[in-house]
Design a protein around this motif. Structure first.
Motif, PDB file in Angstrom:
ATOM      1  N   THR A  72      21.054  10.224   6.392  1.00 25.19           N
ATOM      2  CA  THR A  72      20.183   9.396   7.222  1.00 25.19           C
ATOM      3  C   THR A  72      19.961   8.101   6.458  1.00 25.19           C
ATOM      4  OG1 THR A  72      19.104  11.287   8.251  1.00 25.19           O
ATOM      5  CG2 THR A  72      17.888   9.219   8.283  1.00 25.19           C
ATOM      6  N   ALA A  73      20.175   6.978   7.116  1.00 18.42           N
ATOM      7  CA  ALA A  73      20.031   5.669   6.486  1.00 18.42           C
ATOM      8  C   ALA A  73      18.986   4.869   7.246  1.00 18.42           C
ATOM      9  CB  ALA A  73      21.364   4.930   6.494  1.00 18.42           C
ATOM     10  N   VAL A  74      18.069   4.277   6.492  1.00 16.79           N
ATOM     11  CA  VAL A  74      16.961   3.542   7.088  1.00 16.79           C
ATOM     12  C   VAL A  74      16.878   2.159   6.455  1.00 16.79           C
ATOM     13  CG1 VAL A  74      14.462   3.512   7.456  1.00 16.79           C
ATOM     14  CG2 VAL A  74      15.696   5.683   7.520  1.00 16.79           C
ATOM     15  N   ASP A  75      16.798   1.157   7.290  1.00 16.64           N
ATOM     16  CA  ASP A  75      16.529  -0.220   6.894  1.00 16.64           C
ATOM     17  C   ASP A  75      15.066  -0.431   7.273  1.00 16.64           C
ATOM     18  OD1 ASP A  75      16.331  -3.015   6.693  1.00 16.64           O
ATOM     19  OD2 ASP A  75      17.724  -3.388   8.345  1.00 16.64           O
ATOM     20  N   ALA A  76      14.217  -0.660   6.267  1.00 14.60           N
ATOM     21  CA  ALA A  76      12.779  -0.659   6.527  1.00 14.60           C
ATOM     22  C   ALA A  76      12.067  -1.773   5.777  1.00 14.60           C
ATOM     23  CB  ALA A  76      12.185   0.683   6.109  1.00 14.60           C
ATOM     24  N   VAL A  77      10.858  -2.061   6.234  1.00 14.68           N
ATOM     25  CA  VAL A  77       9.939  -2.917   5.499  1.00 14.68           C
ATOM     26  C   VAL A  77       8.824  -2.009   4.985  1.00 14.68           C
ATOM     27  CG1 VAL A  77       8.279  -4.814   5.616  1.00 14.68           C
ATOM     28  CG2 VAL A  77      10.466  -4.978   6.837  1.00 14.68           C
ATOM     29  N   VAL A  78       8.662  -2.013   3.666  1.00 16.19           N
ATOM     30  CA  VAL A  78       7.594  -1.245   3.034  1.00 16.19           C
ATOM     31  C   VAL A  78       6.475  -2.222   2.733  1.00 16.19           C
ATOM     32  CG1 VAL A  78       6.955   0.198   1.070  1.00 16.19           C
ATOM     33  CG2 VAL A  78       9.247   0.386   2.079  1.00 16.19           C
ATOM     34  N   ARG A  79       5.319  -1.935   3.287  1.00 22.52           N
ATOM     35  CA  ARG A  79       4.151  -2.807   3.105  1.00 22.52           C
ATOM     36  C   ARG A  79       3.203  -2.148   2.123  1.00 22.52           C
ATOM     37  NH1 ARG A  79       1.239  -6.979   5.541  1.00 22.52           N
ATOM     38  NH2 ARG A  79      -1.012  -6.678   5.573  1.00 22.52           N
ATOM     39  N   ILE A  80       2.880  -2.874   1.053  1.00 26.37           N
ATOM     40  CA  ILE A  80       2.000  -2.399  -0.009  1.00 26.37           C
ATOM     41  C   ILE A  80       0.750  -3.280  -0.016  1.00 26.37           C
ATOM     42  CG2 ILE A  80       1.760  -2.056  -2.500  1.00 26.37           C
ATOM     43  CD1 ILE A  80       4.007  -0.359  -1.387  1.00 26.37           C
ATOM     44  N   VAL A  81      -0.411  -2.661   0.128  1.00 25.68           N
ATOM     45  CA  VAL A  81      -1.691  -3.372   0.034  1.00 25.68           C
ATOM     46  C   VAL A  81      -2.455  -2.738  -1.127  1.00 25.68           C
ATOM     47  CG1 VAL A  81      -3.827  -4.002   1.214  1.00 25.68           C
ATOM     48  CG2 VAL A  81      -1.708  -3.769   2.531  1.00 25.68           C
ATOM     49  N   ALA A  82      -2.717  -3.522  -2.156  1.00 28.75           N
ATOM     50  CA  ALA A  82      -3.365  -2.986  -3.356  1.00 28.75           C
ATOM     51  C   ALA A  82      -4.866  -2.833  -3.155  1.00 28.75           C
ATOM     52  CB  ALA A  82      -3.084  -3.884  -4.549  1.00 28.75           C
ATOM     53  N   ARG A  83      -5.341  -1.622  -3.438  1.00 23.04           N
ATOM     54  CA  ARG A  83      -6.784  -1.354  -3.434  1.00 23.04           C
ATOM     55  C   ARG A  83      -7.340  -1.486  -4.845  1.00 23.04           C
ATOM     56  NH1 ARG A  83      -7.695   3.926  -1.877  1.00 23.04           N
ATOM     57  NH2 ARG A  83      -5.520   4.452  -1.895  1.00 23.04           N
ATOM     58  N   LYS A  84      -6.493  -1.243  -5.840  1.00 26.29           N
ATOM     59  CA  LYS A  84      -6.834  -1.369  -7.254  1.00 26.29           C
ATOM     60  C   LYS A  84      -5.691  -2.114  -7.930  1.00 26.29           C
ATOM     61  CE  LYS A  84      -8.763   3.331  -7.632  1.00 26.29           C
ATOM     62  NZ  LYS A  84      -8.584   4.604  -8.376  1.00 26.29           N
ATOM     63  N   ASP A  85      -5.980  -2.722  -9.073  1.00 26.65           N
ATOM     64  CA  ASP A  85      -4.899  -3.321  -9.850  1.00 26.65           C
ATOM     65  C   ASP A  85      -3.907  -2.236 -10.245  1.00 26.65           C
ATOM     66  OD1 ASP A  85      -6.164  -5.773  -9.722  1.00 26.65           O
ATOM     67  OD2 ASP A  85      -6.779  -5.803 -11.830  1.00 26.65           O
ATOM     68  N   LEU A  86      -2.639  -2.559 -10.121  1.00 24.73           N
ATOM     69  CA  LEU A  86      -1.576  -1.675 -10.577  1.00 24.73           C
ATOM     70  C   LEU A  86      -0.761  -2.485 -11.581  1.00 24.73           C
ATOM     71  CD1 LEU A  86      -0.488   1.139 -10.268  1.00 24.73           C
ATOM     72  CD2 LEU A  86       0.812   0.390  -8.288  1.00 24.73           C
ATOM     73  N   THR A  87      -1.035  -2.249 -12.853  1.00 24.06           N
ATOM     74  CA  THR A  87      -0.489  -3.069 -13.934  1.00 24.06           C
ATOM     75  C   THR A  87       0.912  -2.623 -14.332  1.00 24.06           C
ATOM     76  OG1 THR A  87      -1.359  -1.642 -15.666  1.00 24.06           O
ATOM     77  CG2 THR A  87      -2.823  -3.412 -14.858  1.00 24.06           C
ATOM     78  N   ARG A  88       1.593  -3.507 -15.038  1.00 24.15           N
ATOM     79  CA  ARG A  88       2.916  -3.188 -15.584  1.00 24.15           C
ATOM     80  C   ARG A  88       2.826  -1.951 -16.484  1.00 24.15           C
ATOM     81  NH1 ARG A  88       6.961  -4.174 -13.594  1.00 24.15           N
ATOM     82  NH2 ARG A  88       7.107  -1.957 -13.766  1.00 24.15           N
TER      83      ARG A  88
END
Length: 134
Positions: A72-88
């Motif tokens: 199964t192959a999917v071409d998608a847009v993944v939307r990320i909304v940060a609620r907290k800092d996500l550091t390196r």
């Protein structure tokens, strides 16, 4: 076959944070490798997404879809909304070396190509790729 109707059920479980429901779509043990993360058990799958979604809200919108008996192959847009800092540092500690850091309140929209190797309608392996930006 993981057809569009089954994939929509899978995506519904993912978008609603039903990690047991998501894991039910996988063979046991699952094999996932994406952006530095390697998942080889149902518990690792649930723990990783619980950790990630503690920091961000993530949704997947399907742009294009194709399926056969084994893929199964999917071409998608993944939307990320940060609620907290996500550091390196936090990402690297989880092995998510290919993820981008994000600060609370920021939004990332990332186009992804997601390839699912399937067997008997269950996901055996997941691989993700990003398009080259011009």
């Amino acid at each position: 076959m993981l057809d569009r109707a089954a994939y929509d059920r899978y995506l519904g479980a993912f978008n609603s944070r039903d990690y047991d429901g998501v894991a039910d779509f996988y063979v046991d043990p699952p094999r996932m490798a994406f952006f530095g993360v390697v998942i080889t058990s149902r518990q690792e799958l649930k723990a990783f997404y619980a950790w990630l979604h503690d920091h961000v809200d993530e949704t997947v919108e399907v742009l294009n879809f194709a399926a056969s008996a084994t893929c199964t192959a999917v071409d998608a847009v993944v939307r990320i909304v940060a609620r907290k800092d996500l550091t390196r540092e936090a990402l690297d500690a989880r092995g998510a070396t290919g993820f981008l850091p994000i600060r609370a309140g920021y939004v990332q929209e990332i186009r992804q190509f997601i390839f699912y190797t399937t067997q008997g309608g269950r996901i055996e392996k997941v691989e993700c790729a990003l398009p080259l930006m011009s």
